[in-house]
Design a protein around this motif. Sequence first.
Motif, mmCIF file in Angstrom:
data_model
loop_
_atom_site.group_PDB
_atom_site.id
_atom_site.type_symbol
_atom_site.label_atom_id
_atom_site.label_comp_id
_atom_site.label_asym_id
_atom_site.label_seq_id
_atom_site.Cartn_x
_atom_site.Cartn_y
_atom_site.Cartn_z
ATOM 1 N N ALA A 572 0.848 -1.191 0.000
ATOM 2 C CA ALA A 572 0.000 0.000 0.000
ATOM 3 C C ALA A 572 0.884 1.241 0.000
ATOM 4 O O ALA A 572 2.076 1.188 0.305
ATOM 5 C CB ALA A 572 -0.913 0.004 1.223
ATOM 6 N N ILE A 597 -6.543 0.584 -10.489
ATOM 7 C CA ILE A 597 -6.879 -0.034 -9.196
ATOM 8 C C ILE A 597 -6.403 0.850 -8.049
ATOM 9 O O ILE A 597 -7.111 1.067 -7.058
ATOM 10 C CB ILE A 597 -6.251 -1.441 -9.109
ATOM 11 C CG1 ILE A 597 -6.899 -2.375 -10.141
ATOM 12 C CG2 ILE A 597 -6.395 -2.011 -7.702
ATOM 13 C CD1 ILE A 597 -6.258 -3.748 -10.211
ATOM 14 N N ALA A 598 -5.180 1.393 -8.193
ATOM 15 C CA ALA A 598 -4.650 2.270 -7.144
ATOM 16 C C ALA A 598 -5.501 3.520 -6.999
ATOM 17 O O ALA A 598 -5.739 4.003 -5.876
ATOM 18 C CB ALA A 598 -3.207 2.651 -7.466
ATOM 19 N N ALA A 600 -8.683 3.749 -7.590
ATOM 20 C CA ALA A 600 -9.941 3.375 -6.946
ATOM 21 C C ALA A 600 -9.758 3.157 -5.445
ATOM 22 O O ALA A 600 -10.629 3.521 -4.637
ATOM 23 C CB ALA A 600 -10.506 2.121 -7.602
ATOM 24 N N GLU A 601 -8.619 2.552 -5.069
ATOM 25 C CA GLU A 601 -8.425 2.194 -3.666
ATOM 26 C C GLU A 601 -7.801 3.312 -2.840
ATOM 27 O O GLU A 601 -8.108 3.456 -1.650
ATOM 28 C CB GLU A 601 -7.541 0.939 -3.579
ATOM 29 C CG GLU A 601 -8.202 -0.305 -4.177
ATOM 30 C CD GLU A 601 -7.289 -1.524 -4.131
ATOM 31 O OE1 GLU A 601 -6.083 -1.343 -3.798
ATOM 32 O OE2 GLU A 601 -7.760 -2.629 -4.422
ATOM 33 N N GLU A 602 -6.874 4.096 -3.435
ATOM 34 C CA GLU A 602 -6.111 5.058 -2.642
ATOM 35 C C GLU A 602 -6.182 6.491 -3.169
ATOM 36 O O GLU A 602 -5.697 7.418 -2.515
ATOM 37 C CB GLU A 602 -4.625 4.654 -2.601
ATOM 38 C CG GLU A 602 -4.386 3.269 -2.028
ATOM 39 C CD GLU A 602 -2.910 2.894 -2.048
ATOM 40 O OE1 GLU A 602 -2.421 2.397 -1.017
ATOM 41 O OE2 GLU A 602 -2.250 3.138 -3.085
ATOM 42 N N SER A 626 -15.370 8.148 -11.110
ATOM 43 C CA SER A 626 -15.574 8.001 -9.668
ATOM 44 C C SER A 626 -15.911 9.347 -9.031
ATOM 45 O O SER A 626 -15.129 10.298 -9.100
ATOM 46 C CB SER A 626 -14.313 7.424 -9.018
ATOM 47 O OG SER A 626 -14.410 7.493 -7.621
#
Length: 657
Positions: A572, A597-598, A600-602, A626
């Motif tokens: 992370a 993906i990064a 979306a997550e971070e 988003s």
Amino acid sequence: MNSAAPSDLPYLDAFPAPSHDAWRAAVDKVLKGADFEKRLVGRSADGIRIEPLYPAASPAARALRAEAERWHVAARLDHPGPKEAQALALADLEGGADTLTISSAGAQAARGYGLVADDVSALDTALDGVMLDLIRLRLDPAPQGRINALLLAALIEKRGHAPAELSVEFGLDPIGVFAGLGSLAVSWPEVGRRLAETIRAIKDRGFSGPFITVDSRPYHEAGASEAQELGAALATAVAYLRALEAQGLTLAEARDTLAFTLVADTDEFLTVAKFRAARLLWNRIQQACGLAPKPARIHAETAWRSLTRRDPHVNLLRGTVAAFSAGVGGADSLTVQPFTAALGLPDAFARRVARNTQLILLEESNLWRVADPAAGAGGFEALTQALCEQGWLAFQEIERQSEGDLRGIVAGLANGSVQKTLAGQRAARMKVVATRREPITGTSEFPHIREDAVAVLKVAPVARGERRPPGSLAERNQGEIIRSFVGGAGRADAQIAPGAALRADTLPSLRLAEPFEALRDKADALPQRPVVFLATLGSIADFTARAGFARNLFEAGGLAAPSGDGFATDGATDLDALVGAFRDSDAKLACLCGSDIAYAEEGAAAAEALAAAGATVWLAGRPAESEALNKAGISSFIFMGCDVVETLERAQAIASA
């Protein structure tokens, strides 16, 4: 018994003949449903369809050069000082050039420099030691082109050469000068009269010409497409035919006064096709005039608009591609722009490299040994035919123009229709450049913000003097002026009365790289180079692609965008380390770089943390769907196809505030 002729390549008979359908099936398999038209079919600036594959084709017609031999290697005589110009000219000739193009002060091609030769003595100094009977001489079109031509004729007479034994192109082009300067001192009919009088005076002394240069460079530098350049050249040639016929020359005599200068650009296929199309179109003009066609005399010059001031060594590649294309396309002579030309007056080294570019193509690649290398190649034949059609349409559009008693290209310049057409094309091209769909290596793509400076000659540009009153020789016939020049008279004695009987909006002379160069210049002028912080998310493998894209984009505007190994810990992103690095960077603009993906997550958390630390936050990627990212404070996005110039202007404003 098989009556078919044996194959020249019998081993190929062992393999099935490939078909277009089989090729297309293989392509569709690789595309996996992607649109064939969008992926593999291109369009030229004229809308000409460019296929990925063409069948072999037989040319419907072939217009070849008059001389099946090497093209002539031309160097420009453009140093303001006659003595300095002479030294450079001798080095060019000793180094392999066989043609000198005299660019006088005021010539557009001289780019603010140009030989200052106001009398025969100065011109004699510039050509001291040059054996005029062993080389070819050309004059670049310039204001006061009539005086330049008469001075050269006077020098040759003073030296005692037999004019019939020399090869001299006198470079008269009042239409090109009108396009570049926006005014003519006298009316167009009077221009035609003086033009014919000058040609007769020089011709009576034994010169065979050509006397007039149909120069397409002003239109190309103003943004013209290939077809528009061809149309302007044809319309200019026809205007000269009409003007000279009105002054008593036969059409055959008028035709023989003309030579052409076309631009060789960095698109190999279109440049080759353009030069081939120019010959075919000129043949059609001659046939329409009831003349048996003679081959056009075509000089080529590599494109000014493709040169860059930044990372100028890339200009070596541009010049090589353009020179190759002009040679394959059938140019009779060629000037390669030295790679430092956009930075100032080129020195001896840059001139030598420009010469050698041609000499290698001639002597090592042997391009000249085939009369028409592109003949039969389906792509070149299709593009040649398409440019013939589009160029003819552009010519007809110009020919329809009228303004009072004027018609054709002169009317089109006077009423602004030519300028309007080119302005539209120029805007479209600059948009393609700004969005990097037409990338400029070393400038808009892969910039080097710490490049070393290159050398140019330390010469001040030539200041244009004020228009003086008419000289004592102004209204004399041209033969008397030549004799007076031989006797010591100078340019001022032959100047005509100042005036602007005909006006037009000037055509701009632009290089495609200028918007990016202006941004680089602005950044370089700051006390400290502005910095963009690349806020990388995840591992190196996750962010490298977008970080590289972002760095490339920002550095094109002179902004430093360093990146390291990232801030990943245990899979992370360590946001505390990320924010700390941002604060240490003294940057004001941060750009998130990572995988989808990064993001979306971070992405949202990183954006909020950076914004809280005082950053203006951008993201490398297309505007996200988003809602969380948008609410987190991301104010802009950078992506393939965005307007990079506008984006960099905003980035500079933020980073340097």
